[in-house]
Scaffold this motif. Structure first.
Motif, short mmCIF file in Angstrom:
data_model
loop_
_atom_site.label_atom_id
_atom_site.label_comp_id
_atom_site.label_asym_id
_atom_site.label_seq_id
_atom_site.Cartn_x
_atom_site.Cartn_y
_atom_site.Cartn_z
N VAL A 70 32.69 -9.73 16.22
CA VAL A 70 32.43 -10.54 17.41
C VAL A 70 31.27 -9.96 18.19
N ARG A 83 34.47 -20.54 20.19
CA ARG A 83 35.07 -20.92 18.91
C ARG A 83 34.44 -20.12 17.76
N GLU A 85 33.24 -17.10 18.02
CA GLU A 85 33.78 -15.75 18.15
C GLU A 85 35.20 -15.68 17.60
N GLU A 86 35.98 -16.70 17.87
CA GLU A 86 37.35 -16.76 17.35
C GLU A 86 37.33 -16.80 15.82
N GLN A 90 38.93 -14.11 13.27
CA GLN A 90 39.89 -14.57 12.27
C GLN A 90 39.44 -14.20 10.87
#
Length: 198
Positions: A70, A83, A85-86, A90
């Protein structure tokens, strides 16, 4: 003989990549991952250069990897959204096991770098075969992180490059067979230099 499910050929015929996001427990133990890596290293290697490296990312280090990805994403892609970064976080934490495979060519050697890079790709493929033979599923991914020098620097150094992130685990849903190339379309027989013929 070719259709005997007890032969090694059946493993080659039935190997199928899995989606890392669909992998779960049980994952391979550290001993099992190291055994897979040992098989991965049994790949064609012109010049005996071992032009690849394997970096095992332990489960307890995956959250730290997520934070790093990230951080790098923010630095390299100024327009990254929450989103994005998410998705980066993940990516780092999906599937129980992760091996990062690096292409590590010996530059200036008489063996061309291209051949050494092909060997690194073969090492990734061997990892996938080893996972399948041991009852797990593997998924070989690249994505933006594989082409980021900053991400590469987490695992190695220039001129090394990330050949792939190989995720390992147990599929949590049935694997779907994907379309394969028809042999009539991808195979030709050479006819004495007159060009390929069907």
């Amino acid at each position: 003989m070719f259709n005997d499910p007890t032969t090694p050929l059946s493993l080659l015929r039935t190997r199928r990549s899995g989606k890392p996001r669909d992998m779960g427990a049980p994952g391979p133990s550290l001993d099992q991952i190291e055994a897979m890596v040992a098989i991965g290293a049994r790949t064609p290697d012109h010049g005996k250069l071992a032009p690849w490296r394997f970096v095992i990312v332990p489960d307890e280090q995956r959250p730290a990897l997520a934070l790093k990805l990230v951080e790098i994403l923010r630095a390299e892609k100024r327009d990254a959204t929450a989103r994005d970064e998410e998705a980066a976080a993940q990516f780092a934490t999906q599937a129980p096991g992760l091996v990062v495979v690096l292409s590590a060519p010996v530059v200036g050697h008489k063996v061309p770098v291209w051949e050494q890079e092909l060997s690194a790709g073969a090492a990734c493929m061997n990892l996938l075969h080893a996972a399948h033979a041991m009852g797990f599923v593997g998924g070989w991914l690249t994505g933006w992180a594989a082409y980021s020098d900053a991400v590469r620097d987490l695992f190695g150094e220039a001129p090394q490059r990330i050949a792939g992130f190989v995720f390992l685990g147990t599929p949590q849903r049935a694997l779907e067979e994907r379309p394969r190339g028809e042999l009539s379309e991808i195979v030709r027989h050479w006819r004495g230099g007159a060009g390929p013929e069907a």
